[in-house]
Design a protein around this motif. Structure first.
Motif, PDB file in Angstrom:
ATOM      1  N   ASP A 150      12.485   8.436 -21.524  1.00 23.44           N
ATOM      2  CA  ASP A 150      13.157   7.166 -20.550  1.00 23.44           C
ATOM      3  C   ASP A 150      12.460   6.237 -20.266  1.00 23.44           C
ATOM      4  O   ASP A 150      12.588   6.170 -18.877  1.00 23.44           O
ATOM      5  N   GLU A 151      11.420   4.772 -20.590  1.00 25.10           N
ATOM      6  CA  GLU A 151      11.400   4.484 -19.945  1.00 25.10           C
ATOM      7  C   GLU A 151      11.819   2.921 -19.269  1.00 25.10           C
ATOM      8  O   GLU A 151      12.717   2.672 -20.356  1.00 25.10           O
ATOM      9  N   GLY A 152      11.005   2.788 -17.998  1.00 26.46           N
ATOM     10  CA  GLY A 152      11.993   1.168 -17.467  1.00 26.46           C
ATOM     11  C   GLY A 152      11.206   1.648 -16.666  1.00 26.46           C
ATOM     12  O   GLY A 152      10.144   1.940 -16.411  1.00 26.46           O
ATOM     13  N   TYR A 153      11.607   0.714 -15.533  1.00 23.02           N
ATOM     14  CA  TYR A 153      10.886   0.427 -13.903  1.00 23.02           C
ATOM     15  C   TYR A 153      11.594   0.769 -12.749  1.00 23.02           C
ATOM     16  O   TYR A 153      13.511   0.473 -12.396  1.00 23.02           O
ATOM     17  N   VAL A 154      10.886   0.352 -12.000  1.00 24.77           N
ATOM     18  CA  VAL A 154      11.708   0.465 -10.530  1.00 24.77           C
ATOM     19  C   VAL A 154      11.330  -0.524 -10.059  1.00 24.77           C
ATOM     20  O   VAL A 154      10.233  -1.006  -9.705  1.00 24.77           O
ATOM     21  N   LEU A 155      11.950  -1.685  -9.931  1.00 24.35           N
ATOM     22  CA  LEU A 155      12.001  -2.895  -9.214  1.00 24.35           C
ATOM     23  C   LEU A 155      11.571  -1.949  -7.677  1.00 24.35           C
ATOM     24  O   LEU A 155      13.083  -2.023  -7.073  1.00 24.35           O
ATOM     25  N   LEU A 156      11.310  -3.725  -6.816  1.00 17.59           N
ATOM     26  CA  LEU A 156      11.165  -2.934  -5.807  1.00 17.59           C
ATOM     27  C   LEU A 156      10.728  -4.726  -4.555  1.00 17.59           C
ATOM     28  O   LEU A 156       9.603  -5.054  -4.952  1.00 17.59           O
ATOM     29  N   THR A 157      11.672  -4.645  -4.065  1.00 19.62           N
ATOM     30  CA  THR A 157      11.462  -6.274  -3.224  1.00 19.62           C
ATOM     31  C   THR A 157      10.106  -5.976  -1.450  1.00 19.62           C
ATOM     32  O   THR A 157       9.779  -4.386  -1.142  1.00 19.62           O
ATOM     33  N   ASN A 158       9.353  -7.018  -2.164  1.00 21.11           N
ATOM     34  CA  ASN A 158       8.429  -6.847  -0.415  1.00 21.11           C
ATOM     35  C   ASN A 158       8.133  -7.763   0.331  1.00 21.11           C
ATOM     36  O   ASN A 158       8.209  -9.502  -0.555  1.00 21.11           O
ATOM     37  N   GLY A 159       9.446  -7.435   1.297  1.00 20.71           N
ATOM     38  CA  GLY A 159       9.538  -9.253   2.429  1.00 20.71           C
ATOM     39  C   GLY A 159      10.435  -9.300   2.900  1.00 20.71           C
ATOM     40  O   GLY A 159      10.839  -9.857   4.097  1.00 20.71           O
ATOM     41  N   MET A 160      11.748  -8.670   2.296  1.00 22.63           N
ATOM     42  CA  MET A 160      12.859  -8.903   3.037  1.00 22.63           C
ATOM     43  C   MET A 160      13.092  -7.353   4.636  1.00 22.63           C
ATOM     44  O   MET A 160      13.429  -8.558   5.388  1.00 22.63           O
ATOM     45  N   ALA A 182       0.516  -1.170  -0.043  1.00 20.26           N
ATOM     46  CA  ALA A 182       0.054   0.195  -0.003  1.00 20.26           C
ATOM     47  C   ALA A 182       0.982   1.316  -0.542  1.00 20.26           C
ATOM     48  O   ALA A 182       0.309   2.116  -0.801  1.00 20.26           O
ATOM     49  N   ILE A 183       1.991   0.814   0.439  1.00 17.81           N
ATOM     50  CA  ILE A 183       2.885   2.243   0.969  1.00 17.81           C
ATOM     51  C   ILE A 183       3.032   2.735  -0.243  1.00 17.81           C
ATOM     52  O   ILE A 183       3.428   3.329  -0.730  1.00 17.81           O
ATOM     53  N   TYR A 184       3.957   1.219  -1.107  1.00 22.03           N
ATOM     54  CA  TYR A 184       4.400   1.369  -2.489  1.00 22.03           C
ATOM     55  C   TYR A 184       3.412   2.232  -3.152  1.00 22.03           C
ATOM     56  O   TYR A 184       3.909   3.728  -4.201  1.00 22.03           O
ATOM     57  N   GLU A 185       2.048   1.386  -3.602  1.00 26.03           N
ATOM     58  CA  GLU A 185       1.417   2.337  -4.439  1.00 26.03           C
ATOM     59  C   GLU A 185       1.120   3.832  -4.253  1.00 26.03           C
ATOM     60  O   GLU A 185       0.727   4.038  -4.909  1.00 26.03           O
ATOM     61  N   SER A 186       1.110   4.681  -3.107  1.00 21.85           N
ATOM     62  CA  SER A 186       1.192   4.753  -2.990  1.00 21.85           C
ATOM     63  C   SER A 186       1.943   6.444  -3.359  1.00 21.85           C
ATOM     64  O   SER A 186       0.931   7.220  -3.497  1.00 21.85           O
ATOM     65  N   GLU A 187       3.082   5.741  -3.628  1.00 23.36           N
ATOM     66  CA  GLU A 187       3.833   7.030  -4.057  1.00 23.36           C
ATOM     67  C   GLU A 187       4.122   6.704  -5.637  1.00 23.36           C
ATOM     68  O   GLU A 187       4.136   7.444  -6.812  1.00 23.36           O
ATOM     69  N   LEU A 188       4.261   5.249  -6.211  1.00 20.48           N
ATOM     70  CA  LEU A 188       4.611   4.551  -7.208  1.00 20.48           C
ATOM     71  C   LEU A 188       3.485   4.274  -7.971  1.00 20.48           C
ATOM     72  O   LEU A 188       3.430   3.610  -9.564  1.00 20.48           O
ATOM     73  N   GLY A 189       2.316   3.645  -7.725  1.00 19.37           N
ATOM     74  CA  GLY A 189       1.471   3.708  -8.460  1.00 19.37           C
ATOM     75  C   GLY A 189       1.066   2.720  -8.330  1.00 19.37           C
ATOM     76  O   GLY A 189       1.915   1.586  -8.219  1.00 19.37           O
ATOM     77  N   VAL A 238       9.074   6.897  -0.277  1.00 18.61           N
ATOM     78  CA  VAL A 238       8.445   5.425   0.317  1.00 18.61           C
ATOM     79  C   VAL A 238       9.094   5.446   1.242  1.00 18.61           C
ATOM     80  O   VAL A 238       9.075   4.483   2.450  1.00 18.61           O
ATOM     81  N   ALA A 239      10.583   5.357   0.831  1.00 13.85           N
ATOM     82  CA  ALA A 239      11.655   5.103   2.221  1.00 13.85           C
ATOM     83  C   ALA A 239      11.102   5.940   3.494  1.00 13.85           C
ATOM     84  O   ALA A 239      11.446   5.441   5.138  1.00 13.85           O
ATOM     85  N   ALA A 240      10.446   7.082   3.107  1.00 15.45           N
ATOM     86  CA  ALA A 240      10.882   7.771   4.791  1.00 15.45           C
ATOM     87  C   ALA A 240       9.250   7.616   5.351  1.00 15.45           C
ATOM     88  O   ALA A 240       9.379   7.288   6.835  1.00 15.45           O
ATOM     89  N   ALA A 241       7.674   6.763   4.627  1.00 11.87           N
ATOM     90  CA  ALA A 241       6.975   5.808   4.828  1.00 11.87           C
ATOM     91  C   ALA A 241       6.993   4.886   5.374  1.00 11.87           C
ATOM     92  O   ALA A 241       5.943   4.722   6.362  1.00 11.87           O
ATOM     93  N   ALA A 293      15.445  -3.613   5.510  1.00 12.62           N
ATOM     94  CA  ALA A 293      15.835  -3.293   4.279  1.00 12.62           C
ATOM     95  C   ALA A 293      14.901  -3.529   3.724  1.00 12.62           C
ATOM     96  O   ALA A 293      13.760  -5.050   3.709  1.00 12.62           O
ATOM     97  N   GLU A 294      14.318  -3.167   2.269  1.00 14.58           N
ATOM     98  CA  GLU A 294      13.853  -3.492   1.423  1.00 14.58           C
ATOM     99  C   GLU A 294      14.311  -2.452   0.110  1.00 14.58           C
ATOM    100  O   GLU A 294      15.183  -1.951   0.502  1.00 14.58           O
TER     101      GLU A 294
END
Length: 213
Positions: A66-76, A27-34, A157-160, A92-93
């Motif tokens: 300049d299209e790409g992706y933000v990969l983000l782990t969920n569980g570390m 939910a935090i990821y999606e609030s900032e990154l969609g 994301v990091a702050a929240a 950390a993530e």
């Protein structure tokens, strides 16, 4: 550490992440990154999913794309890293900016996210993981370097993000050359960060990037 490179990320005995904490992070990821365009589910006992958020990395004030992706782990961050101490953030993530979320890239990211629990260590800003061979096709670089986000939504994301009262560090994944690693070892991290600025270090991982040293 290197003796355990062959140990895949499934080789842990930790419990799977709780559904509530998993949803909390997402939910935090999606609030900032969609919403993520892709989610790569982990079947290991220590479940670390990887979400891929599409992004155009060209600033709004500039033309082009300049299209790409933000990969983000969920569980570390489900567990405290066993080697953390002092003022270090114990959870950390990992985040990696890539052109495409390939199987090779995701496997490396998930392996890195499991490594602190395999080697009883911890990751923080400026930490490095040196390998005996390049982990990604098309590059000669063999060392992962962890930094922290500088792009606005990723910093938010990091702050929240907080788990069980612990702040969670978001660490960006970068690959560096032998020469760049030698510079960091001899002169510290700041001169290398200056080189990144001077050379307009691209946000999206480029396996063909030339060494700045």
């Amino acid at each position: 550490m290197l003796s355990r490179l062959a140990k895949l990320v499934s080789g842990s005995s930790a419990p799977s992440p709780s559904a509530d904490l998993y949803r909390h992070r997402l939910a935090i990821y999606e609030s900032e990154l969609g919403e993520p365009e892709h989610s790569f589910t982990d079947s290991a006992e220590r479940r670390i999913d990887i979400h891929a958020f599409g992004r155009d990395f060209v600033p709004v004030c500039q033309e082009g794309s300049d299209e790409g992706y933000v990969l983000l782990t969920n569980g570390m961050s489900e567990q405290r890293m066993p080697g953390s101490h002092g003022d270090a953030k114990p959870r950390a993530e990992l985040m990696w900016y890539v052109r495409e979320p390939t199987e090779e890239v995701c496997a490396n990211l998930r392996w890195l996210a499991n490594l602190p629990f395999i080697d009883t260590t911890w990751f923080g800003f400026g930490h490095r993981v040196a390998l005996p061979w390049p982990p990604v096709a098309g590059t000669d670089f063999q060392t992962f370097l962890f930094l922290t986000p500088v792009i606005g939504p990723d910093k938010e994301v990091a702050a929240a993000l907080e788990i069980a009262g612990d702040p969670v560090e978001i660490l960006t994944v970068n690959l560096i050359s032998h020469q760049e690693l030698a510079l960091i070892k001899s002169r510290g991290l700041d001169p290398f960060l200056d080189l990144l600025d001077e050379n307009d270090y691209p946000p999206i991982f480029d396996p063909a990037r030339k060494s700045y040293v």
